[in-house]
Design a protein around this motif. Structure first.
Motif, PDB file in Angstrom:
ATOM      1  N   LEU A 160    -142.354 -88.916 -88.616  1.00 29.75           N
ATOM      2  CA  LEU A 160    -141.826 -90.178 -89.139  1.00 29.75           C
ATOM      3  C   LEU A 160    -141.335 -90.015 -90.567  1.00 29.75           C
ATOM      4  CD1 LEU A 160    -144.497 -92.652 -87.716  1.00 29.75           C
ATOM      5  CD2 LEU A 160    -142.158 -92.296 -86.896  1.00 29.75           C
ATOM      6  N   ASP A 161    -142.001 -89.136 -91.340  1.00 27.00           N
ATOM      7  CA  ASP A 161    -141.527 -88.846 -92.690  1.00 27.00           C
ATOM      8  C   ASP A 161    -140.138 -88.217 -92.642  1.00 27.00           C
ATOM      9  OD1 ASP A 161    -141.503 -88.648 -95.416  1.00 27.00           O
ATOM     10  OD2 ASP A 161    -142.760 -86.866 -95.506  1.00 27.00           O
ATOM     11  N   LEU A 162    -139.964 -87.287 -91.708  1.00 28.54           N
ATOM     12  CA  LEU A 162    -138.648 -86.671 -91.516  1.00 28.54           C
ATOM     13  C   LEU A 162    -137.630 -87.713 -91.057  1.00 28.54           C
ATOM     14  CD1 LEU A 162    -137.157 -83.924 -91.527  1.00 28.54           C
ATOM     15  CD2 LEU A 162    -137.844 -83.648 -89.134  1.00 28.54           C
ATOM     16  N   GLN A 163    -138.047 -88.572 -90.149  1.00 34.64           N
ATOM     17  CA  GLN A 163    -137.172 -89.629 -89.644  1.00 34.64           C
ATOM     18  C   GLN A 163    -136.763 -90.588 -90.767  1.00 34.64           C
ATOM     19  OE1 GLN A 163    -138.827 -92.548 -86.783  1.00 34.64           O
ATOM     20  NE2 GLN A 163    -137.424 -91.662 -85.312  1.00 34.64           N
ATOM     21  N   ARG A 164    -137.716 -90.940 -91.618  1.00 37.75           N
ATOM     22  CA  ARG A 164    -137.434 -91.844 -92.739  1.00 37.75           C
ATOM     23  C   ARG A 164    -136.484 -91.198 -93.744  1.00 37.75           C
ATOM     24  NH1 ARG A 164    -142.563 -93.183 -96.131  1.00 37.75           N
ATOM     25  NH2 ARG A 164    -142.374 -90.926 -96.393  1.00 37.75           N
ATOM     26  N   SER A 165    -136.707 -89.929 -94.057  1.00 37.52           N
ATOM     27  CA  SER A 165    -135.838 -89.247 -95.025  1.00 37.52           C
ATOM     28  C   SER A 165    -134.414 -89.157 -94.503  1.00 37.52           C
ATOM     29  CB  SER A 165    -136.385 -87.851 -95.321  1.00 37.52           C
ATOM     30  OG  SER A 165    -137.659 -87.930 -95.932  1.00 37.52           O
ATOM     31  N   ILE A 166    -134.264 -88.888 -93.216  1.00 36.23           N
ATOM     32  CA  ILE A 166    -132.912 -88.829 -92.639  1.00 36.23           C
ATOM     33  C   ILE A 166    -132.260 -90.204 -92.684  1.00 36.23           C
ATOM     34  CG2 ILE A 166    -131.646 -88.447 -90.485  1.00 36.23           C
ATOM     35  CD1 ILE A 166    -133.587 -86.208 -89.856  1.00 36.23           C
ATOM     36  N   ALA A 167    -133.034 -91.246 -92.416  1.00 38.01           N
ATOM     37  CA  ALA A 167    -132.490 -92.608 -92.510  1.00 38.01           C
ATOM     38  C   ALA A 167    -132.104 -92.928 -93.950  1.00 38.01           C
ATOM     39  CB  ALA A 167    -133.510 -93.616 -91.989  1.00 38.01           C
ATOM     40  N   PHE A 168    -132.932 -92.519 -94.921  1.00 40.52           N
ATOM     41  CA  PHE A 168    -132.605 -92.722 -96.331  1.00 40.52           C
ATOM     42  C   PHE A 168    -131.314 -91.987 -96.695  1.00 40.52           C
ATOM     43  CE2 PHE A 168    -137.098 -93.727 -98.182  1.00 40.52           C
ATOM     44  CZ  PHE A 168    -137.086 -94.914 -97.474  1.00 40.52           C
ATOM     45  N   LYS A 169    -131.170 -90.767 -96.180  1.00 44.58           N
ATOM     46  CA  LYS A 169    -129.975 -89.982 -96.493  1.00 44.58           C
ATOM     47  C   LYS A 169    -128.722 -90.678 -95.975  1.00 44.58           C
ATOM     48  CE  LYS A 169    -127.991 -85.358 -95.996  1.00 44.58           C
ATOM     49  NZ  LYS A 169    -128.194 -83.987 -95.479  1.00 44.58           N
ATOM     50  N   LYS A 170    -128.828 -91.238 -94.791  1.00 43.29           N
ATOM     51  CA  LYS A 170    -127.680 -91.958 -94.231  1.00 43.29           C
ATOM     52  C   LYS A 170    -127.328 -93.174 -95.090  1.00 43.29           C
ATOM     53  CE  LYS A 170    -126.175 -94.431 -90.090  1.00 43.29           C
ATOM     54  NZ  LYS A 170    -126.584 -94.919 -88.731  1.00 43.29           N
ATOM     55  N   LEU A 171    -128.356 -93.903 -95.528  1.00 39.98           N
ATOM     56  CA  LEU A 171    -128.107 -95.084 -96.358  1.00 39.98           C
ATOM     57  C   LEU A 171    -127.508 -94.697 -97.705  1.00 39.98           C
ATOM     58  CD1 LEU A 171    -131.406 -97.084 -95.661  1.00 39.98           C
ATOM     59  CD2 LEU A 171    -129.118 -97.572 -94.758  1.00 39.98           C
ATOM     60  N   VAL A 172    -127.993 -93.606 -98.293  1.00 41.36           N
ATOM     61  CA  VAL A 172    -127.473 -93.170 -99.591  1.00 41.36           C
ATOM     62  C   VAL A 172    -126.017 -92.722 -99.451  1.00 41.36           C
ATOM     63  CG1 VAL A 172    -127.695 -91.452-101.415  1.00 41.36           C
ATOM     64  CG2 VAL A 172    -129.721 -92.587-100.523  1.00 41.36           C
ATOM     65  N   ASN A 173    -125.712 -92.003 -98.384  1.00 42.00           N
ATOM     66  CA  ASN A 173    -124.320 -91.575 -98.172  1.00 42.00           C
ATOM     67  C   ASN A 173    -123.388 -92.775 -98.010  1.00 42.00           C
ATOM     68  OD1 ASN A 173    -124.531 -88.744 -98.320  1.00 42.00           O
ATOM     69  ND2 ASN A 173    -125.312 -88.615 -96.226  1.00 42.00           N
ATOM     70  N   GLU A 174    -123.859 -93.780 -97.269  1.00 40.77           N
ATOM     71  CA  GLU A 174    -123.050 -94.995 -97.118  1.00 40.77           C
ATOM     72  C   GLU A 174    -122.873 -95.690 -98.464  1.00 40.77           C
ATOM     73  OE1 GLU A 174    -125.107 -97.258 -94.220  1.00 40.77           O
ATOM     74  OE2 GLU A 174    -124.427 -96.050 -92.507  1.00 40.77           O
ATOM     75  N   ASN A 175    -123.946 -95.726 -99.262  1.00 40.09           N
ATOM     76  CA  ASN A 175    -123.857 -96.351-100.576  1.00 40.09           C
ATOM     77  C   ASN A 175    -122.931 -95.573-101.495  1.00 40.09           C
ATOM     78  OD1 ASN A 175    -125.226 -96.562-103.569  1.00 40.09           O
ATOM     79  ND2 ASN A 175    -125.302 -98.515-102.464  1.00 40.09           N
ATOM     80  N   ILE A 176    -123.000 -94.240-101.427  1.00 39.43           N
ATOM     81  CA  ILE A 176    -122.106 -93.411-102.249  1.00 39.43           C
ATOM     82  C   ILE A 176    -120.658 -93.658-101.876  1.00 39.43           C
ATOM     83  CG2 ILE A 176    -121.383 -91.027-102.641  1.00 39.43           C
ATOM     84  CD1 ILE A 176    -124.285 -90.212-102.604  1.00 39.43           C
ATOM     85  N   ALA A 177    -120.390 -93.766-100.576  1.00 41.68           N
ATOM     86  CA  ALA A 177    -119.015 -94.035-100.141  1.00 41.68           C
ATOM     87  C   ALA A 177    -118.531 -95.386-100.668  1.00 41.68           C
ATOM     88  CB  ALA A 177    -118.943 -93.990 -98.619  1.00 41.68           C
ATOM     89  N   GLU A 178    -119.406 -96.392-100.645  1.00 37.06           N
ATOM     90  CA  GLU A 178    -119.019 -97.712-101.150  1.00 37.06           C
ATOM     91  C   GLU A 178    -118.802 -97.679-102.665  1.00 37.06           C
ATOM     92  OE1 GLU A 178    -118.089-101.670-101.508  1.00 37.06           O
ATOM     93  OE2 GLU A 178    -118.149-100.387 -99.720  1.00 37.06           O
TER      94      GLU A 178
END
Length: 446
Positions: A160-178
């Motif tokens: 779940l820690d790995l799952q959470r970090s991957i979800a965080f990475k996706k959110l950060v990438n989306e935020n960086i794009a915005e």
């Protein structure tokens, strides 16, 4: 000859290509990502984890101890053989200060024989020992189940820690794009003289912070991946891709009394404590058995040379056997065993109190895990509401900023708030799943 040289060159070239390609192929195979569900991770951990294997060894050893205890019911059989030389027998007829008279003896002797003993009754000590080993085997069985449950919980935490970090990475990438889109629009406004240079710098600063956060998240993914690989027995460099984070909770929440009843039935700690109490009861029975008589059958037969056991002696080989019943009773146990019985009774009372204390801890653990799980479910609802509000706030602030109705600090703050609420939702979903597995581990159902 030329053909052989040509074939040899081709062979050497092929070998060289294999040597060059093999490391690259091995590296590619090791680094190729593997998509695993949590159930698949649990299966791999159950098969490969070292702690579980050690518990299995202990379980196998206790099974052999049971067989050894049962073998005590078989007769004891011994064989012996002896060979020796006998010295002369000096007879000091006139005193030790005078020369003795040497009596004639047979200088060689030997003996070959066997004896057996079959226990008929020893105060049920043999049966008690078998029961003791069976209880120990049962404790080791429960210990293995407990270890599997703990490993599953630990694997779930890493997964779940790995799952959470991957979800965080996706959110950060989306935020960086915005943020990059906002930066492009802000730079255009700067060229038109609408905004200040500081606005562009502040957005660039936020972008650099997000990129640094991305590096930290990548490190978190690598660390969690290695921990999970070690736990399930895979190479450290193996890339594991967990399933996508799901926000749906399909678990039907039970009441606290229902979870508590399940814990008292299935909890590993409660089972182990109960078996240890039974072991203390058996130890008390075994100590009391010291005051009981022992009864058994015995038999022996041996060939001896020379015959010097019975008179008249003879220089011939002879055989002698005996068979009968042997009974014994330890008289000193009457006063020695009294303190041993009291000590065993105290130990039994201690184990019974320890069992009640274990049940208290289970009750407290179930209550805490149950309340934390309900709390995590409420956090998910609150996080979803916050995301809706943060998205709407970010949309309004973005429109007002590019229409010159708000400051760049408002824009940056709205971006940060939106990303934080998305982080909170992902973290709340992960925490709810982990808390559920924690609850299942306490009640013994993981």
């Amino acid at each position: 000859m030329i053909t052989k040289i040509f074939q040899r060159r081709h062979f050497l070239l092929a070998c060289a290509m294999v040597v060059m390609i093999s490391p690259a192929f091995a590296q590619q195979t090791a680094d190729s990502p593997v998509k695993l569900t949590l159930d698949e991770v649990w299966n791999k951990a159950s098969e490969n984890n070292k702690r579980i294997k050690m518990q299995q060894f202990r379980l196998d050893g206790s099974a052999e101890e049971i067989l050894d205890a049962k073998a005590e019911r078989y007769p004891e059989i011994n064989a012996e053989a002896a060979y020796g030389k006998v010295s002369n027998i000096p007879s000091y007829e006139n005193g030790i200060l005078h020369t003795p008279v040497q009596l004639p003896v047979i200088h060689t002797f030997y003996k070959v024989g066997a004896d057996a003993y079959l226990n008929l009754y020893n105060g049920k000590k043999t049966s008690n020992n078998i029961s003791r080993q069976q209880i120990i085997h049962e404790i080791n069985t429960i210990q293995k189940e407990k270890t599997i449950s703990e490993i599953k919980l630990q694997a779930a935490a890493f997964y779940l820690d790995l799952q959470r970090s991957i979800a965080f990475k996706k959110l950060v990438n989306e935020n960086i794009a915005e943020v990059k889109r906002q930066l492009t629009e802000t730079r255009q406004l700067l060229k038109n003289g609408v905004v200040l240079k500081s606005d562009v710098l502040r957005i660039e600063l936020q972008l650099s912070k997000q990129q640094l956060t991305l590096v930290q998240i990548d490190n978190d993914i690598a660390i969690a991946g290695q921990k999970l690989n070690i736990l399930i027995g895979d190479p450290d460099e193996q890339l594991i891709i967990p399933t996508a984070l799901s926000g749906e909770q399909e678990v039907q929440l039970k009441t606290y009394p229902e979870y508590l009843n399940e814990a008292f039935v299935h909890s590993h700690e409660n089972k182990i404590s109960e078996e240890e109490t039974n072991l203390s009861k058996l130890e008390l029975k075994d100590v009391k058995a010291n005051l009981r008589p022992r009864l058994g059958l015995f038999a022996d037969y041996a060939y001896n040379y020379p015959q010097i056991q019975f008179y008249p002696y003879s220089a011939y080989l002879y055989g002698l056997g005996t068979i009968g019943v042997k009974a014994s009773f330890s008289i000193d146990a009457i006063y020695h065993n009294r303190h041993k019985v009291k000590a065993s009774q105290i130990e039994l009372k201690t184990e019974e109190l320890k069992h009640h204390d274990t049940q208290d801890q289970i009750r407290q653990g179930v209550n805490e895990a149950y309340l934390r799980y309900k709390e995590s479910l409420n956090r998910i609802d609150v996080a979803r509401t916050n995301i809706s509000q943060a998205k709407e706030n970010a949309r309004i602030v973005k429109n007002t900023y590019f229409n010159q109705l708000s400051l760049v600090t408002d824009l940056l703050e709205s971006n940060t708030q939106l990303l934080q609420t998305e982080f909170d939702l992902a973290a709340a979903q992960i925490a709810a799943q982990l808390q559920y597995y924690q609850l299942q581990n306490i009640i013994g159902n993981l």
